[in-house]
Design an enzyme around this catalytic site. Structure first.
Site, PDB file in Angstrom:
ATOM      1  N   MET A  30       1.113   1.939  -1.510  1.00  0.00           N
ATOM      2  CA  MET A  30       2.473   1.802  -2.040  1.00  0.00           C
ATOM      3  C   MET A  30       3.386   1.153  -0.989  1.00  0.00           C
ATOM      4  O   MET A  30       4.607   1.190  -1.114  1.00  0.00           O
ATOM      5  CB  MET A  30       3.026   3.161  -2.462  1.00  0.00           C
ATOM      6  CG  MET A  30       2.189   3.793  -3.587  1.00  0.00           C
ATOM      7  SD  MET A  30       3.090   4.975  -4.576  1.00  0.00           S
ATOM      8  CE  MET A  30       3.480   6.223  -3.353  1.00  0.00           C
ATOM      9  N   GLY A  31       2.767   0.597   0.064  1.00  0.00           N
ATOM     10  CA  GLY A  31       3.549  -0.129   1.054  1.00  0.00           C
ATOM     11  C   GLY A  31       4.266   0.774   2.049  1.00  0.00           C
ATOM     12  O   GLY A  31       3.947   1.950   2.170  1.00  0.00           O
ATOM     13  N   GLY A  36      -1.811   4.987   9.374  1.00  0.00           N
ATOM     14  CA  GLY A  36      -2.749   5.611   8.425  1.00  0.00           C
ATOM     15  C   GLY A  36      -3.313   4.558   7.487  1.00  0.00           C
ATOM     16  O   GLY A  36      -4.533   4.434   7.320  1.00  0.00           O
ATOM     17  N   HIS A  37      -2.420   3.757   6.899  1.00  0.00           N
ATOM     18  CA  HIS A  37      -2.876   2.664   6.029  1.00  0.00           C
ATOM     19  C   HIS A  37      -3.779   1.710   6.813  1.00  0.00           C
ATOM     20  O   HIS A  37      -4.792   1.230   6.303  1.00  0.00           O
ATOM     21  CB  HIS A  37      -1.679   1.845   5.516  1.00  0.00           C
ATOM     22  CG  HIS A  37      -0.728   2.607   4.643  1.00  0.00           C
ATOM     23  ND1 HIS A  37       0.561   2.896   5.024  1.00  0.00           N
ATOM     24  CD2 HIS A  37      -0.865   3.121   3.393  1.00  0.00           C
ATOM     25  CE1 HIS A  37       1.173   3.545   4.054  1.00  0.00           C
ATOM     26  NE2 HIS A  37       0.341   3.704   3.054  1.00  0.00           N
ATOM     27  N   GLN A  61       3.309   7.225 -11.702  1.00  0.00           N
ATOM     28  CA  GLN A  61       2.892   8.434 -11.000  1.00  0.00           C
ATOM     29  C   GLN A  61       4.049   9.257 -10.453  1.00  0.00           C
ATOM     30  O   GLN A  61       3.829  10.245  -9.769  1.00  0.00           O
ATOM     31  CB  GLN A  61       1.886   8.083  -9.895  1.00  0.00           C
ATOM     32  CG  GLN A  61       2.492   7.361  -8.706  1.00  0.00           C
ATOM     33  CD  GLN A  61       1.409   6.834  -7.781  1.00  0.00           C
ATOM     34  OE1 GLN A  61       0.602   5.983  -8.149  1.00  0.00           O
ATOM     35  NE2 GLN A  61       1.359   7.359  -6.563  1.00  0.00           N
ATOM     36  N   ASP A 150      -4.588  12.385   1.259  1.00  0.00           N
ATOM     37  CA  ASP A 150      -4.329  12.703  -0.146  1.00  0.00           C
ATOM     38  C   ASP A 150      -5.645  13.171  -0.752  1.00  0.00           C
ATOM     39  O   ASP A 150      -6.296  12.458  -1.507  1.00  0.00           O
ATOM     40  CB  ASP A 150      -3.784  11.466  -0.859  1.00  0.00           C
ATOM     41  CG  ASP A 150      -2.513  10.962  -0.189  1.00  0.00           C
ATOM     42  OD1 ASP A 150      -1.453  11.514  -0.473  1.00  0.00           O
ATOM     43  OD2 ASP A 150      -2.596  10.038   0.649  1.00  0.00           O
ATOM     44  N   MET A 184       0.531  10.963   9.305  1.00  0.00           N
ATOM     45  CA  MET A 184       1.360   9.788   9.020  1.00  0.00           C
ATOM     46  C   MET A 184       1.581   9.662   7.525  1.00  0.00           C
ATOM     47  O   MET A 184       0.670   9.882   6.727  1.00  0.00           O
ATOM     48  CB  MET A 184       0.692   8.542   9.566  1.00  0.00           C
ATOM     49  CG  MET A 184       0.719   8.521  11.064  1.00  0.00           C
ATOM     50  SD  MET A 184       0.379   6.879  11.665  1.00  0.00           S
ATOM     51  CE  MET A 184       0.744   7.140  13.385  1.00  0.00           C
ATOM     52  N   SER A 185       2.815   9.324   7.166  1.00  0.00           N
ATOM     53  CA  SER A 185       3.172   9.178   5.756  1.00  0.00           C
ATOM     54  C   SER A 185       4.413   8.316   5.656  1.00  0.00           C
ATOM     55  O   SER A 185       5.304   8.401   6.510  1.00  0.00           O
ATOM     56  CB  SER A 185       3.462  10.562   5.163  1.00  0.00           C
ATOM     57  OG  SER A 185       4.154  10.441   3.939  1.00  0.00           O
TER      58      SER A 185
HETATM   59  P1  AMP Z   1       0.103   5.466  -0.131  1.00  0.00           P
HETATM   60  O1  AMP Z   1       0.741   4.176   0.302  1.00  0.00           O
HETATM   61  O2  AMP Z   1       0.810   6.674   0.349  1.00  0.00           O
HETATM   62  O3  AMP Z   1      -0.205   5.471  -1.602  1.00  0.00           O
HETATM   63  O4  AMP Z   1      -1.315   5.513   0.594  1.00  0.00           O
HETATM   64  C1  AMP Z   1      -2.256   4.484   0.425  1.00  0.00           C
HETATM   65  C2  AMP Z   1      -3.585   4.937   0.974  1.00  0.00           C
HETATM   66  O5  AMP Z   1      -3.455   5.246   2.369  1.00  0.00           O
HETATM   67  C3  AMP Z   1      -4.105   6.213   0.300  1.00  0.00           C
HETATM   68  O6  AMP Z   1      -5.505   6.115   0.124  1.00  0.00           O
HETATM   69  C4  AMP Z   1      -3.746   7.284   1.283  1.00  0.00           C
HETATM   70  O7  AMP Z   1      -4.558   8.424   1.213  1.00  0.00           O
HETATM   71  C5  AMP Z   1      -3.940   6.547   2.600  1.00  0.00           C
HETATM   72  N1  AMP Z   1      -3.180   7.214   3.667  1.00  0.00           N
HETATM   73  C6  AMP Z   1      -1.847   7.500   3.671  1.00  0.00           C
HETATM   74  N2  AMP Z   1      -1.506   8.141   4.811  1.00  0.00           N
HETATM   75  C7  AMP Z   1      -2.636   8.278   5.528  1.00  0.00           C
HETATM   76  C8  AMP Z   1      -2.947   8.857   6.809  1.00  0.00           C
HETATM   77  N3  AMP Z   1      -2.029   9.444   7.557  1.00  0.00           N
HETATM   78  N4  AMP Z   1      -4.217   8.793   7.233  1.00  0.00           N
HETATM   79  C9  AMP Z   1      -5.190   8.217   6.471  1.00  0.00           C
HETATM   80  N5  AMP Z   1      -4.957   7.646   5.279  1.00  0.00           N
HETATM   81  C10 AMP Z   1      -3.706   7.669   4.809  1.00  0.00           C
END
Ligand code: AMP
Length: 283
Positions: A30-31, A36-37, A61, A150, A184-185
């Site tokens: 989702m950018g 983490g990404h 979602q 997640d 990370m988030s």
């Molecule tokens: P999102 O942008 O939050 O939808 O995340 C996109 C992808 O990155 C998903 O598969 C998440 O599980 C993964 N992701 C997000 N944060 C982390 C993190 N801290 N460590 C590993 N993977 C992550």
């Protein structure tokens, strides 16, 4: 690096690679990218010939009272980051491109989409599974990468791929953390500085429970109480508001009373207005 916004165009672009038997790796996001990404992107870069990253904040979602509108977005910054990672194709569709008419077909993964986050985010995983199925049909990757951060989402996608026979391998990636343990988030950007100071207690609570487990404690109730004690400690200011602390079988996500097989200890909690999730594997 190609930036593509239209489904028809990315289909055309990737068809050539597929015909050339190039292995396509896909990282849906989702950018508002962070390390983490990038762990997912780097693993894809390492494994595959062609790396595709999507950036799409999926309205399907988010609940009506959730943070869809204010979810952090910075396309220019994300593209700079992805360029440096040698990504081949970035897919950034608009909501109109993904949902040109009201969506009437949904993917719902039973059982795994019950409890944990879905109790508090009804419809969330239906939205996730549906958009990931659409993206899989658009990109048709050989391998797709998902974070363990997640965890419930990861298990839902794995099951969707098996039950619907997507010819795609799902590769899980370990949670990437800040120096102080905070997972990370993109949503960490919401935290005020005093809130950020208490955020490490989430991982601290998980780690303490893990130590207790490693020392021989198998009772889920006792392990969860240990987590709750740390998170609800009166000395935390601002306080952490626990939404759930759960221990479930790591594969079926069924609730368990005793940890005798691989299990996931998962937390969702609010710090101020920000909802954070984290988990740890017990095995
Ligand atoms: P999102 O942008 O939050 O939808 O995340 C996109 C992808 O990155 C998903 O598969 C998440 O599980 C993964 N992701 C997000 N944060 C982390 C993190 N801290 N460590 C590993 N993977 C992550």
């Amino acid at each position: 690096m190609k930036v593509i916004r239209r489904i028809e165009e990315i289909r055309k672009e990737l068809k050539v690679f597929r015909q050339g038997r190039r292995k396509i790796g896909f990282v849906p996001t989702m950018g508002y990218l962070h390390d983490g990404h990038l762990a997912l992107v780097r693993k894809a870069r390492n494994d595959c010939d062609i790396v595709v990253v999507s950036i799409f904040v999926n309205p399907l979602q988010f609940g009506p009272a959730e943070d869809f509108k204010r979810y952090p977005r910075d396309e220019r910054r994300d593209l700079n980051i992805l360029e440096k990672e040698n990504v081949d194709v970035v897919f950034i569709p608009s909501a109109e491109e993904m949902y040109p008419e009201p969506q009437l077909v949904f993917v719902y993964v039973e059982k795994l989409s019950e409890g944990m986050c879905s109790t508090f985010r009804p419809g969330h995983f239906r939205g996730v599974a549906t958009v990931v199925a659409k993206l899989f049909n658009i990109v048709q990757p050989d391998i797709a990468y998902f974070g363990e951060k997640d965890y419930q989402q990861l298990k839902i996608i794995e099951k969707m791929v098996r039950d619907l026979n997507f010819p795609i391998r799902i590769v899980p990636i370990k949670t990437v953390r800040e120096y102080d343990g905070v997972a990370m988030s993109s949503r960490n950007a919401y935290l005020m500085s005093d809130e950020r100071k208490v955020a490490p207690f989430i991982y601290k609570a998980l780690s303490e429970a893990e130590s207790l487990f490693q020392a021989g404690e198998k009772q889920a109730e006792i392990l969860k109480n240990k987590v709750r004690e740390t998170l609800e400690s009166k000395s935390l200011n601002p306080s952490i508001k626990v939404q759930y602390i759960e221990i479930r079988d790591a594969e079926t996500l069924e609730e368990i009373d005793e940890v005798n097989t691989k299990a996931v200890l998962a937390i969702a909690a609010y710090i101020g207005n920000t909802r954070l999730i984290d988990n740890i594997i017990l095995e």
